[in-house]
Design an enzyme around this catalytic site. Structure first.
Site, PDB file in Angstrom:
ATOM      1  N   SER A 143       0.776  -0.903  -0.068  1.00  0.00           N
ATOM      2  CA  SER A 143      -0.112  -0.268  -0.057  1.00  0.00           C
ATOM      3  C   SER A 143       0.831   1.255   0.303  1.00  0.00           C
ATOM      4  O   SER A 143       2.350   1.096   0.271  1.00  0.00           O
ATOM      5  CB  SER A 143      -0.779  -0.097   1.345  1.00  0.00           C
ATOM      6  OG  SER A 143      -1.714   1.698   1.338  1.00  0.00           O
ATOM      7  N   TYR A 156      -2.454  -1.507  10.732  1.00  0.00           N
ATOM      8  CA  TYR A 156      -2.409  -1.656   8.880  1.00  0.00           C
ATOM      9  C   TYR A 156      -0.945  -0.868   8.272  1.00  0.00           C
ATOM     10  O   TYR A 156      -0.431  -1.879   7.675  1.00  0.00           O
ATOM     11  CB  TYR A 156      -3.953  -0.963   8.134  1.00  0.00           C
ATOM     12  CG  TYR A 156      -4.356  -1.179   6.885  1.00  0.00           C
ATOM     13  CD1 TYR A 156      -4.090  -2.178   5.938  1.00  0.00           C
ATOM     14  CD2 TYR A 156      -3.628   0.340   5.957  1.00  0.00           C
ATOM     15  CE1 TYR A 156      -4.333  -2.058   4.826  1.00  0.00           C
ATOM     16  CE2 TYR A 156      -3.442   0.095   4.535  1.00  0.00           C
ATOM     17  CZ  TYR A 156      -4.057  -1.453   4.159  1.00  0.00           C
ATOM     18  OH  TYR A 156      -3.993  -1.723   2.713  1.00  0.00           O
TER      19      TYR A 156
HETATM   20  C1  BGC Z   1      -6.323   1.806   2.173  1.00  0.00           C
HETATM   21  C2  BGC Z   1      -7.215   2.378   2.279  1.00  0.00           C
HETATM   22  C3  BGC Z   1      -6.971   3.928   2.031  1.00  0.00           C
HETATM   23  C4  BGC Z   1      -6.020   3.645   0.810  1.00  0.00           C
HETATM   24  C5  BGC Z   1      -5.541   5.446   0.674  1.00  0.00           C
HETATM   25  C6  BGC Z   1      -5.136   1.537   1.105  1.00  0.00           C
HETATM   26  O1  BGC Z   1      -4.356   1.175   1.405  1.00  0.00           O
HETATM   27  O2  BGC Z   1      -6.392   0.573   2.693  1.00  0.00           O
HETATM   28  O3  BGC Z   1      -7.928   2.338   3.473  1.00  0.00           O
HETATM   29  O4  BGC Z   1      -8.168   4.671   1.671  1.00  0.00           O
HETATM   30  O5  BGC Z   1      -4.811   3.398   1.383  1.00  0.00           O
HETATM   31  O6  BGC Z   1      -5.483   5.910   1.688  1.00  0.00           O
END
Ligand code: BGC
Length: 255
Positions: A143, A156
């Site tokens: 991410s 996360y």
């Molecule tokens: C997350 C989302 C978030 C996006 C941008 C992703 O990795 O799961 O919840 O909106 O990143 O910030």
């Protein structure tokens, strides 16, 4: 086609970004193994879509936070298709909780599904690829938040930070075996993980304004990048992350 006859495992492959990856790899000729816990019907539907593309697919009931069940995914790929060429560690969840309010249970669940599964998925797939003797591709779906704080989503972020270093370290360790390890870091994507934001017009306005491209990604815009990264065209890319974020990490109000 970029991936004719290759065999790919996609964890978390029956929904969201994982589903788009499974379809993109299949569109390039790969046979696909996906896991499921809760939704055999979604898995069967996806298997049907993959078969319609001319490839083969198998769904395996497996909890990818358990090492023995990741092993089952790899064993099923080998028993069904003879080998594993591409491992996509995609399964992921988030709790949207802060450092002050994340419970032990939430912490463990996020770390197990996002990081432990990617670590052991990498390990088990790499052992099989080494046995095969002709290299392989491991793609970790991270991410933008592997590097960029998301306040209110702490567990996360730290799980994705872990996947960032897994990608770099395993890439270095596995290079001599001809195995590349690449991270793909999406920004905001229109998938179930973002349902709450998508149902909130004010939040969507703020989010779109923060993205240079001006909108969330569609899942297929991530799947296509993964298909390329799994192909020969990306053979020299390893131990790093490709961000597919519409520029969000670099956006600036210019002040
Ligand atoms: C997350 C989302 C978030 C996006 C941008 C992703 O990795 O799961 O919840 O909106 O990143 O910030």
């Amino acid at each position: 086609m970029l991936l004719s006859g290759k065999v790919a495992i996609v964890t978390g492959g029956n929904s969201g970004i994982g589903k788009s990856i499974a379809l993109a790899l299949a569109a390039e000729g790969a046979n696909i193994v996906i896991d499921y816990i809760a939704d055999p019907q979604a898995t069967e539907d996806l298997e049907g879509q993959i078969v319609a593309l001319g490839d083969k697919a198998i769904g395996v009931e497996a909890d990818v936070s358990k090492v023995a069940e990741l092993q089952k995914l790899v064993d099923t790929a080998v028993a069904t298709f003879g080998r594993v060429d591409i491992m996509v560690n995609n399964a992921g969840i988030e709790t949207r909780t802060s450092v002050l309010d994340t419970t032990e249970e939430q912490y463990e669940k996020v770390l197990e599904i996002n990081l432990k599964s990617a670590f052991f998925g990498t390990q088990i797939a790499a052992k099989q690829m080494i046995k095969q003797g002709d290299g392989g591709r491991i793609v970790n779906i991270t991410s933008v938040h592997e590097d960029w704080p998301m306040p209110g989503n702490t567990a996360y972020c730290l799980s994705k930070g872990g996947v960032r270093m897994l990608t770099r370290t395993a890439g270095v360790e596995l290079g001599p075996h001809g195995i590349t390890v690449v991270g793909v870091g999406p920004g905001a994507v229109a998938t179930p993980i973002n349902t709450a934001t998508m149902n909130d017009p004010a939040a969507m306005k703020t989010l779109d304004a923060a993205i240079p491209i001006g909108r969330m990604a569609q899942p297929a815009e991530i799947g296509g990048v993964v298909a390329f990264l799994a192909s020969d065209g990306a053979s020299y890319l390893t131990a790093t992350t490709v961000f597919v974020d519409g520029g969000i990490m670099h956006s600036s109000p210019g002040l």
